[in-house]
Design an enzyme around this catalytic site. Structure first.
Site, PDB file in Angstrom:
ATOM      1  N   TYR A  90      42.416  43.422  43.868  1.00 19.89           N
ATOM      2  CA  TYR A  90      41.235  43.572  44.738  1.00 19.89           C
ATOM      3  C   TYR A  90      41.281  42.580  45.916  1.00 19.89           C
ATOM      4  O   TYR A  90      41.051  42.960  47.062  1.00 19.89           O
ATOM      5  CB  TYR A  90      39.973  43.372  43.885  1.00 19.89           C
ATOM      6  CG  TYR A  90      38.705  43.344  44.696  1.00 19.89           C
ATOM      7  CD1 TYR A  90      38.125  44.519  45.177  1.00 19.89           C
ATOM      8  CD2 TYR A  90      38.078  42.131  45.008  1.00 19.89           C
ATOM      9  CE1 TYR A  90      36.957  44.486  45.942  1.00 19.89           C
ATOM     10  CE2 TYR A  90      36.915  42.088  45.770  1.00 19.89           C
ATOM     11  CZ  TYR A  90      36.368  43.271  46.231  1.00 19.89           C
ATOM     12  OH  TYR A  90      35.224  43.234  46.994  1.00 19.89           O
ATOM     13  N   LYS A 134      37.486  49.873  50.395  1.00 17.20           N
ATOM     14  CA  LYS A 134      36.878  50.503  49.201  1.00 17.20           C
ATOM     15  C   LYS A 134      37.012  52.032  49.194  1.00 17.20           C
ATOM     16  O   LYS A 134      37.377  52.600  48.162  1.00 17.20           O
ATOM     17  CB  LYS A 134      35.424  50.045  49.041  1.00 17.20           C
ATOM     18  CG  LYS A 134      35.368  48.578  48.576  1.00 17.20           C
ATOM     19  CD  LYS A 134      33.981  47.978  48.621  1.00 17.20           C
ATOM     20  CE  LYS A 134      34.042  46.534  48.100  1.00 17.20           C
ATOM     21  NZ  LYS A 134      32.928  45.707  48.520  1.00 17.20           N
ATOM     22  N   VAL A 141      33.260  42.549  55.632  1.00 17.66           N
ATOM     23  CA  VAL A 141      32.846  41.236  56.145  1.00 17.66           C
ATOM     24  C   VAL A 141      33.861  40.627  57.124  1.00 17.66           C
ATOM     25  O   VAL A 141      33.598  39.579  57.697  1.00 17.66           O
ATOM     26  CB  VAL A 141      32.513  40.217  55.016  1.00 17.66           C
ATOM     27  CG1 VAL A 141      31.257  40.615  54.274  1.00 17.66           C
ATOM     28  CG2 VAL A 141      33.696  40.013  54.083  1.00 17.66           C
ATOM     29  N   TYR A 201      25.795  49.292  52.504  1.00 14.66           N
ATOM     30  CA  TYR A 201      25.031  48.562  51.472  1.00 14.66           C
ATOM     31  C   TYR A 201      23.534  48.829  51.601  1.00 14.66           C
ATOM     32  O   TYR A 201      23.120  49.964  51.781  1.00 14.66           O
ATOM     33  CB  TYR A 201      25.326  47.052  51.536  1.00 14.66           C
ATOM     34  CG  TYR A 201      26.778  46.752  51.715  1.00 14.66           C
ATOM     35  CD1 TYR A 201      27.698  47.146  50.748  1.00 14.66           C
ATOM     36  CD2 TYR A 201      27.261  46.113  52.850  1.00 14.66           C
ATOM     37  CE1 TYR A 201      29.044  46.885  50.904  1.00 14.66           C
ATOM     38  CE2 TYR A 201      28.605  45.851  53.015  1.00 14.66           C
ATOM     39  CZ  TYR A 201      29.490  46.242  52.042  1.00 14.66           C
ATOM     40  OH  TYR A 201      30.811  45.990  52.208  1.00 14.66           O
ATOM     41  N   SER A 243      35.859  45.154  52.893  1.00 12.49           N
ATOM     42  CA  SER A 243      35.326  46.285  52.119  1.00 12.49           C
ATOM     43  C   SER A 243      35.661  47.654  52.676  1.00 12.49           C
ATOM     44  O   SER A 243      35.386  48.656  52.015  1.00 12.49           O
ATOM     45  CB  SER A 243      33.811  46.162  51.997  1.00 12.49           C
ATOM     46  OG  SER A 243      33.513  45.148  51.077  1.00 12.49           O
TER      47      SER A 243
END
Ligand code: GLN
Length: 305
Positions: free
Chosen positions: A189, A64, A259, A241, A61
């Protein structure tokens, strides 16, 4: 400083056993949890490294914010705001963030999976492959490594098992929040998440965000300064998050986790930070990585608050 960081890493090594490596992507379950490394790049031109900073891991991530920067550069802020929102979700990274009614762009945050899949579809390119190649090229520039590439095994592993992301993709499509073919967007992605990176490269990317778009040791601006403000703000509210509030109090800098165990930290106008330790806490953030950042921030008064 190198010695200070080395001591910090040694002190926090005990935490590498307290997290759990991600297993929902089968290939990530094979990663050795006992790794911890850091790299810090300052606007004073200096670079510091400690621990296993050379080891590679998948970006996951942490890609992102890079995807969002490229999509902003490709489309401008107005188009992006019409497809993805900016409000914190307060939910896990893979949450289906919608209520019973219609899914609206304001429900979708670009730092969690749902929003990031929408952002992947906004990167310009004639097909998924071209979109990904442009993203990879952009990441190579920010990271200062023209050879950066994906970890093919992790990519295929996630492509094989990523059914929840597939569900999110189709949900977005149903409500008109992604353009084009869903499977192609998901392929972009999954490839993006499997870019194989190290601490120094993460620190360099963080550096570009801390310096409002400038590459390390260069005056070249690779994205508009206001996009750094935009992305750093969202990192502050949602980069970790549903752990973002606690992280803001304990560490207090814009940051993004993945992760794979990476964390990119951005201390506006001062430094970019790259940290890696694959054991995760229950929110999917690097357990030892957060402990290192917390101590580092407190010692150096890095909190922006
Ligand atoms: N590739 C991962 C996924 O989509 C990224 C999640 C993460 O790093 N938090 O599930």
């Amino acid at each position: 400083m190198d010695e200070f960081l080395e001591n910090l890493i040694n002190e926090c090594r005990k935490y590498t056993d307290m997290g759990k490596v991600a297993t929902y992507i089968p290939e990530l379950a094979k990663v050795d949890p006992n790794q911890l490394g850091i790299c810090v790049i300052g606007t004073n031109g200096k670079i510091f490294r400690a621990g296993q900073h050379q080891n590679r891991f998948t970006i996951q991530s942490v890609v992102k914010p890079i995807m969002l920067l490229l999509a902003l550069a490709d489309n401008g802020e107005e188009v992006i705001r019409s497809k993805v929102g900016v409000e914190a979700t307060g939910k896990p990274f893979d949450a289906i963030n919608m209520n019973a009614g219609k899914l609206e762009s304001k429900h979708v945050n670009p730092m969690v999976n749902m929003g990031a899949i929408a952002v992947a579809s906004l990167i310009k390119g004639k097909d998924g492959n071209e979109r990904f190649q442009r993203l990879l090229e952009f990441t190579r520039v920010l990271a200062g490594n023209p050879e950066l590439d994906i970890n093919e095994d992790v990519y295929l592993s996630e492509k094989r098992t990523g059914n929840k992301n597939r569900a999110l993709g189709y949900l977005l499509k149903n409500y008109g929040l992604i353009e084009g073919d869903v499977d192609e967007v998901l392929d972009t992605y999954f490839k993006a998440c499997s870019i194989h990176i190290n601490c120094e490269e993460l620190a360099r990317i963080g550096y570009c965000l801390c310096s409002h778009g400038k590459l390390w040791k260069s005056d070249e601006r690779v994205f508009e300064a206001r996009y750094a403000n935009y992305v750093n703000a969202i990192l502050t509210t949602c980069g970790m998050y549903d752990g973002s509030g606690e992280f803001a109090i304990n560490v207090g800098i814009p940051a993004k986790s993945g992760v794979g165990g990476g964390i990119m930290g951005v201390v506006p106008t001062r430094m970019g930070i790259g940290i890696f330790s694959p054991g995760l806490d229950d929110k999917g953030n690097s357990y030892a990585g957060i402990r290192v950042l917390e101590k580092f921030s407190k010692e150096m008064f890095l909190s922006i608050f």
